[in-house]
Write an enzyme that holds these catalytic residues in place. Structure first.
Site, PDB file in Angstrom:
ATOM      1  N   HIS B 251      74.556 136.901  37.546  1.00 61.07           N
ATOM      2  CA  HIS B 251      74.760 136.849  36.105  1.00 61.07           C
ATOM      3  C   HIS B 251      76.146 136.280  35.856  1.00 61.07           C
ATOM      4  O   HIS B 251      77.109 136.708  36.474  1.00 61.07           O
ATOM      5  CB  HIS B 251      74.632 138.250  35.498  1.00 61.07           C
ATOM      6  CG  HIS B 251      74.492 138.246  34.010  1.00 61.07           C
ATOM      7  ND1 HIS B 251      75.539 137.961  33.186  1.00 61.07           N
ATOM      8  CD2 HIS B 251      73.437 138.469  33.204  1.00 61.07           C
ATOM      9  CE1 HIS B 251      75.121 138.020  31.929  1.00 61.07           C
ATOM     10  NE2 HIS B 251      73.849 138.321  31.919  1.00 61.07           N
ATOM     11  N   ARG B 271      76.963 135.256  23.815  1.00 63.80           N
ATOM     12  CA  ARG B 271      77.138 133.818  23.683  1.00 63.80           C
ATOM     13  C   ARG B 271      76.159 133.246  22.659  1.00 63.80           C
ATOM     14  O   ARG B 271      76.512 132.357  21.900  1.00 63.80           O
ATOM     15  CB  ARG B 271      76.984 133.145  25.045  1.00 63.80           C
ATOM     16  CG  ARG B 271      78.233 133.351  25.901  1.00 63.80           C
ATOM     17  CD  ARG B 271      78.059 132.816  27.306  1.00 63.80           C
ATOM     18  NE  ARG B 271      77.255 133.711  28.125  1.00 63.80           N
ATOM     19  CZ  ARG B 271      76.249 133.327  28.877  1.00 63.80           C
ATOM     20  NH1 ARG B 271      75.893 132.060  28.910  1.00 63.80           N
ATOM     21  NH2 ARG B 271      75.586 134.202  29.587  1.00 63.80           N
TER      22      ARG B 271
END
Lengths: 350, 651
Positions: B251, B271
């Site tokens: 990740h 994000r």
């Protein structure tokens, strides 16, 4: 690097045990669970402790740290004084299996006794329509990570094994509230059920459960109090119930609630209630089939008061308890530290 | 060794694992009328699924009606760099919406759109807003919903029979150490209760593996202690095969500071909602890392990227939303180039991009988590993030429709993270929650059907049980043996340092050598303290699973001489179309050593490959395949998708 700190950890099993002393290295930014892992890796490979996510999301590492019910992974070492001894003990309300691991099957049994979501008949999957404002109330309770700290701290069952049969505990009151507030749940008797089968009447709103909740769910204010206070209205007024199902909350008149004002401290949101109930005066409580009454507000001058016990210290001497709980009988409590559950000291709501 | 006193149970279907896939499988098996056991390594409802934050990807088209299964399929294949098993990706894209809607009938409460439907959010690699979500605790909602559905089925059984456990029973805190066979057929599972250390034998003709991943073999990981590759190892030992084990997802944004939260993930929706990545010089560096294949979809200026959040139809996406392996690699490069923070990460900032109120509303548990765990206020300061071992794309090789394990074994099924193929070389965010629902259901359904097809029940042999008992007790017979925690740390160091996010031939060869040494040491592992809830003993037993799965990963990583998705070779930095044709398949040979072989990747059906444009395919396929593609008649790309936005419209 790290400094040596002093820890005291309860070790033992159902046959008994004792606090053991350890000196362990502690580094900057660590939490209590890190220290337990270091103990396992360096000194006590067989020290039993539950944990999973180490991120405050699974609710496995519940324990009592310096006597307070906490998640080990969410208790930063920096919250203690440099020279403070940290004492770690298992949850007290549940039987010990080994060391910090307790038998929490009580909770899973209660979960099974709580009626499940009842899907609305005739609504096909994919056709469920709900407004965000309506789901948010239930969503608050679905944040629950089932750490069972609320169950552990609740004085109705803490040190009162005899109450466990009749009392589901805060975790399952919020489950009942969640379903009660679910916009599409087909059952209409969640409150009555919580009163008559889950032992919600035993709760006297000391808010200890809210205080220990790592998810900061307002268990008392947003679940238990509304479930207690509105039970009368809903029981007697099907129109109120229907309106609530048909209209969104923001479409209802006023604040949309039809219940007595709450006079308890810090009550927020729906539990605040309207200043007056508009449609009727006080009414007597329902008498159950066995001729007894559920715990109600009957002993108070007003309908829907804050607690069946007013501002009294809980528990009352058994002779003064004005209701008959389901068997077994409520015992006399030794006036120890756990009796100290007044509503004082909780910060004022808005 | 007597086996007479071992607790025995008889079931039709045994599901190993109580995460999303396991619970969904169990529901389906029970609905098919089978007596079903669920084996949960932890307490019921604590599985690693709770950690999934972003959402569950399903092309319901609630937010953008242009979305459909074909677009979702295309995104999944792109994300997996075309190494996915196309049939699994197809089934997944087609069935995910039904699986999500079904959850609502179990009582799930997803966030809503204005018109009352399930809200869907943007996520890295997904063309349209597609992730059904509940704030940033979607995994918790999913596990709790499935858990409560199982309870409601138990309540139905109770009403009928007076026994909650009549048809579906949860064995919590129980670990399976061995699958037992009758010839090639599954006959049962053997394990122990953590609580008492007592053994348990479940006789059943069908077993579903839903044990999750392998992350505990790595130093920095978001995975919980349970993720020791149990299902992978059980499958191997039973004669099944593992596929694509070299592909591990790191990740891109796990916390690297402070230490107590190292490895904890910062969801990608940070994000998606406007968070940006900066290096220690303050530069928004992702613009330098857009690979050619993605240039068309991603903005090349900060201005265009910032416009996208409000006007996605007329602007290209910010590069922060590239698939997660690209982001992970970009962060790794920045840190290696000396532009990282002191703790070895980069800065992820939402605080300067949104008002504090919006942040706490959109990312409540994220905010809460960092405030409480690390005293970091994400509304005021950026987070320090870096790559973290998160997910294994590889896993049990399965037949796509039935999830039945390949290899020599019969009656074994696998769903969720433990199965392989669906995600190819890289998984898109949000595709794991939908994966476990889609294939969990299929596993339950097909395992139930398999038991119906049997004319006689496979039998467990006493000698197999005896040897399982001996293996399980062995560490306790060696109180002076090696410390299991030390062994685990050594294994994590080998895997983290030598088979980590960036790989080299020399290091991989070295890793394999060290794994052999560790194998000898693990054979001498010891445990003290008896059988009752003894984590040292439990770890000692898990170690051999971790080791064998690590060996598969290292071997496959050494074999695959290219970089693709979750596998990056510094010595072979390019993607190679020839390697796209090859799956690496691991099995155990007679002596218990890992055997690796190459198998061809199944060829996509014409109507599926036509969903892509030639120009895109030419970056992945060999020339021979392109020639075959050219021979197919009919429209390609967006033109092959009803309702998709055409080129001219986009301008």
């Amino acid at each position: 690097m790290g400094t040596k700190r002093h820890f005291r950890v309860w070790r033992g099993d159902s046959a008994g045990g004792d606090i053991e002393d350890f000196d362990v290295e502690v580094n900057e930014g660590e939490v209590v669970l890190d220290i337990i892992h270091r103990l396992q890796a360096t000194q006590t490979p067989d020290l039993a402790c539950r944990w999973n996510c180490k991120a405050g999301k699974c609710g496995s590492c519940s324990m009592e740290i310096n006597g307070k019910p906490r998640l080990g992974c969410m208790t930063r070492m920096s919250t203690f004084e440099e020279d403070e001894t940290v004492t770690i003990t298992p949850l007290r309300t549940f039987p010990v299996i080994r060391d910090l691991v307790t038998d929490v099957s009580f909770n899973y049994d209660k979960a099974r006794e709580t009626p499940a979501f009842a899907p609305p008949p005739g609504v096909a999957p994919g056709d469920y329509r709900m407004q965000q404002v309506d789901v948010e109330r239930s969503q608050e309770f679905r944040k629950c990570i089932e750490c069972f700290l609320c169950q552990n701290t609740c004085h109705v069952v803490r040190d009162h094994e005899e109450n466990k049969a009749a009392f589901s505990g805060p975790r399952y009151f919020i489950r009942a509230a969640e379903l009660d507030m679910h916009p599409l749940d087909d059952r209409t008797d969640r409150k009555e059920y919580a009163q008559s089968h889950q032992g919600m009447g035993l709760c006297n709103i000391t808010k200890c459960c809210t205080e220990v909740c790592p998810e900061h769910i307002k268990i008392t204010d947003n679940a238990i109090i509304p479930m207690k206070e509105r039970v009368v209205d809903r029981r007697y007024d099907p129109l109120v119930w229907l309106g609530r199902k048909i209209f969104r909350r923001d479409q209802l008149d006023g604040d949309g609630e039809n219940m007595a004002p709450s006079s308890s401290v810090g009550v927020t949101d729906v539990a605040k209630g309207a200043p007056f109930t508009t449609n009727r005066g006080p009414e007597g409580p329902e008498v159950r089939e066995d001729g007894r009454m559920d715990v109600t507000e009957v002993t108070l001058p007003t309908q829907g008061g804050p607690s069946p016990f007013g501002d009294q210290q809980f528990p009352l001497p058994s002779g003064r308890v004005a209701y008959q709980p389901p068997a077994p009988q409520y015992g006399v409590h030794d006036d120890g530290q756990d009796g100290d559950h007044g509503t004082d000291g909780h910060h004022q709501g808005h | 060794m007597t086996t007479a006193r071992i607790e025995r149970h008889h079931y039709d279907v045994v599901v190993i694992g109580a995460g999303g896939a396991g619970l969904r499988a169990a529901i389906e098996a029970r609905l098919a009328g089978k007596r079903t056991a669920i084996i949960s390594k932890s307490l019921f409802g604590k599985a690693h699924t709770v950690m999934a934050e972003g959402g569950a990807a399903a092309a319901m088209g609630n937010v953008n009606s242009r979305d459909n299964w074909m677009v979702h399929f295309r995104d999944t294949m792109r994300g997996g760099k075309f190494l996915n098993n196309f049939r699994m990706a197809e089934l997944h894209a087609k069935e995910a919406p039904e699986r999500i809607w079904e959850l609502e009938t179990y009582g799930a409460l997803f966030d809503r759109t204005k018109d009352g439907k399930i809200s869907q959010r943007n996520f890295g690699g997904h063309e349209y807003p597609r992730l059904a979500h509940v704030g940033d605790r979607t995994g918790l909602e999913l596990i709790r919903t499935l858990q409560q559905k199982i309870v409601s089925l138990q309540q139905e059984d109770f009403a009928e029979t007076g026994n909650y456990d009549a048809r579906i029973r949860v064995f919590s805190e129980t670990t399976i150490t061995e699958l037992l066979l009758d010839g090639n057929r599954v006959a049962g599972a053997f394990g122990y209760y953590r609580e008492s250390g007592e053994f348990i034998l479940l006789e059943a003709p069908a077993v579903i593996l839903a044990t999750g991943g392998v992350g505990r073999s790595y130093k920095v990981t978001s995975n919980s202690w349970e993720y020791t590759g149990d299902g992978h190892a059980l499958a191997l030992r039973a004669g099944a095969t593992l596929i694509n084990m070299e592909f591990l997802q790191f990740h891109p944004t796990g916390m690297v500071w402070p230490p107590s939260v190292k490895g904890i993930l910062v969801t990608e929706s940070v994000r998606g909602d406007g968070g940006v990545l900066r290096n220690s010089e303050g530069k928004r560096f992702m613009f330098d890392y857009v690979p050619d294949v993605f240039r068309k979809q991603y903005a090349d200026t900060e201005e265009e990227a910032d416009r996208w959040y409000n006007d996605p139809d007329n602007n290209r996406r910010p590069p922060e939303l590239l698939p997660r392996d690209e982001v992970a690699r970009a962060i790794n490069s920045e840190v290696k180039a000396g532009r990282g923070t002191k703790a070895g990460g980069v800065l992820l900032d939402v605080s300067t991009r949104m008002p504090a109120e919006t942040i706490t509303k959109r990312l409540p548990s994220m905010y809460h988590q960092f405030k409480e765990l690390a005293d970091v206020d994400i509304t005021k300061e950026p987070m320090e993030v870096g790559p973290t071992c998160h997910y294994v794309m590889g896993g049990v090789e399965v037949e796509p429709d039935s999830t039945a394990a390949m290899g020599t074994v019969e009656g074994l099924f696998a769903a969720g993270e433990v199965s392989g193929g669906m995600h190819g070389s890289n998984r898109l965010g949000g595709n794991s929650l939908s994966d476990l629902l889609v294939f969990g259901k299929r596993a339950g359904e097909h395992a139930a059907a398999y038991t119906d097809s049997l004319t006689k029940r496979p039998k467990v042999t006493t000698s197999d049980v005896e040897s399982a008992v001996l293996t399980a007790l062995a560490p306790l017979e060696r109180p002076g043996g090696e410390n299991p925690y030390t062994l685990q740390q050594d294994l994590q160091a080998v895997m983290g340092d030598l088979v980590g996010i960036i790989r080299r031939e020399g290091e991989l060869t070295d890793a394999l050598k060290r794994l052999q040494q560790l194998k000898l040491r693990v054979a001498q592992v010891g445990a003290i303290g008896g059988r009752r809830y003894n984590p040292g003993w439990h770890l000692a037993l898990d170690l051999r699973n971790m080791l064998i799965v690590s060996e598969c990963t290292a071997k496959a990583a050494l074999e695959r001489e290219e970089s693709r998705g979750g596998h990056t070779r510094e010595d072979f930095p390019q993607m190679n179309p020839q390697w796209r044709l090859i799956n690496l398949v691991c099995s155990l040979d007679g002596s218990g050593d890992v055997h690796l072989e190459r198998k061809p990747v199944p060829r996509m059906r014409d109507e599926l490959i036509q969903l892509f444009e030639r120009s895109e395919l030419s970056k992945y396929l060999t020339e021979g395949e392109i020639t075959q593609f050219d021979a197919i008649e009919g429209p390609t790309g967006d033109a092959a998708i009803p309702g998709a936005k055409s080129k001219t419209e986009a301008k």
